[in-house]
Design an enzyme around this catalytic site. Structure first.
Site, short mmCIF file in Angstrom:
data_model
loop_
_atom_site.label_atom_id
_atom_site.label_comp_id
_atom_site.label_asym_id
_atom_site.label_seq_id
_atom_site.Cartn_x
_atom_site.Cartn_y
_atom_site.Cartn_z
N GLN A 109 -2.60 -1.16 -7.74
CA GLN A 109 -3.56 -0.20 -8.44
C GLN A 109 -4.93 -0.11 -8.09
O GLN A 109 -5.70 0.12 -8.67
CB GLN A 109 -3.22 -0.09 -9.78
N SER A 110 -5.07 -0.57 -6.64
CA SER A 110 -6.54 -0.51 -6.15
C SER A 110 -7.13 0.63 -6.05
O SER A 110 -6.80 1.54 -5.40
CB SER A 110 -6.50 -1.28 -4.76
#
Ligand SMILES: *Cc1c(COP(=O)(O)O)cnc(C)c1O
Length: 339
Positions: A75-76
């Site tokens: 989930q960068s």
């Protein structure tokens, strides 16, 4: 510091607003809390990485790159902003996503930032948790070069001296806004991860002798390691800006007491912080970074570390799209007809 001598693309909506949070300040009955809205940098729902990418992608263009690569957690926010900025300037984008949490639910693996990575046309490559993802990144760039591409590899979080220039610039912007508004800043607080945000801010603040102390709230590494990472990068960034030696080791302060069970896992205090900002101010924090930083700030206010009469600026580093990767952590009813 004349940052105009560095190549830069104009990708972010700047300056970001500096706003007062009257209802949060009243609820905590402590200092006046202000917020620097770096969640409003514009590209693909915003965030702090866009400031770094203005300098990094200018370098990529100058080097004649035709594809940019970077790495981050599943989930960068950094990966998502890189995908959006690459699309904007017509470069291909390849992302190495590291599974740091072993979360298997669809929200986490495919919604939020991952959904937007795909929407921006990036190609994705998944990796199990790996000690040195920047080495994996270098290997992926080398493979692309063998295929005849011209890759430009951006380290995790965009955190090298060139990327950190984006936050030197943010420090100049913040101090100038505060001066215009007649606002005395007693402390700046923000989330610190790959270190570029804190390194750039401290290099900028020290380089202009602003006299404004900075506190980074950690989301992953223990205090000692986080401070050393920030200090190393801040020293290199100050040198790049022509003010070598401006940052002293004692200027770099991180508090890593709010990480909880680890990077990428919410804590009860982070969930409380998200709900407080949403309900008192209509502002969205993110589940991995800004919520833990705000949880830290709230706790420090409650403990009396910051007190009435002070002005605290919280730098909102963005990431609210990540909320959609963490819907189940909030325990809300499964459908809209439930009470
Ligand atoms: C990357 C990120 C941070 C941390 O910034 P670093 O420069 O990596 O220390 C903070 N908040 C959000 C939302 C981020 O995406």
């Amino acid at each position: 510091m004349n940052l105009a001598r560095f190549p830069r693309l104009r990708l972010a909506h700047l300056p970001t607003p500096l706003e007062h949070l009257p209802r949060l300040s009243a609820a905590l009955d402590g200092p006046e809390i202000w917020i620097k809205r770096d969640d409003c940098t514009g590209m693909s729902s915003g965030g702090n990485k866009t400031r770094k990418l203005e300098f990094l992608l200018a370098e990529a263009q100058a080097q004649g790159a035709d594809i940019v690569l970077t790495q981050g957690a599943t989930q960068s926010n950094h990966a998502r902003q890189t995908a959006a900025c690459a699309a904007r300037i017509g470069l291909d984008c390849h992302l190495l996503l590291e599974d740091r949490t072993q979360k298997a639910d669809h929200d986490y693996t495919a919604s939020g930032n991952v959904f937007l990575d795909r929407l921006h046309g990036a190609t994705l490559e998944h990796h199990p948790a790996t000690p040195d993802m920047n080495a994996e990144l270098a290997a992926a760039a080398a493979r692309l070069a063998v295929e005849g591409r011209r890759p430009y590899a951006i380290p995790g979080g965009g955190s090298n001296p060139v990327g950190a220039l984006g936050y030197v610039n943010a420090a100049l912007e913040l101090v100038s806004q505060a001066n215009d508004a007649g606002l005395r800043i007693d402390h700046v607080v923000h989330a610190t991860g790959s270190a570029g945000t804190q390194a750039g801010l401290i290099a900028g603040l020290r380089g202009m002798h602003a006299g404004v102390p900075l506190l980074g709230i950690g989301v992953r590494a223990p205090k000692q390691r986080q401070e050393e990472n920030v200090f190393r990068l801040a020293a290199a960034t100050a040198e790049l800006c022509g003010c070598a030696g401006a940052v002293r080791r004692e200027d770099v302060v991180a508090n890593c007491d709010y990480v909880g069970s680890g990077y990428g896992f919410t804590t009860p205090a982070a969930i409380e912080a998200i709900q407080m900002l949403a309900r008192l101010e209509g502002i969205l924090l993110d589940p991995v970074y800004s919520s833990k930083a705000m949880a830290g700030l709230i706790d420090l206010v409650r403990r009396g570390e910051f007190s009435r009469g002070q002005n605290i600026v919280f730098v909102h580093t963005g990431g609210s799209v990540g909320l959609f990767g963490y819907v189940r952590d909030f325990g809300f009813p499964p459908d809209a007809t439930a009470p």
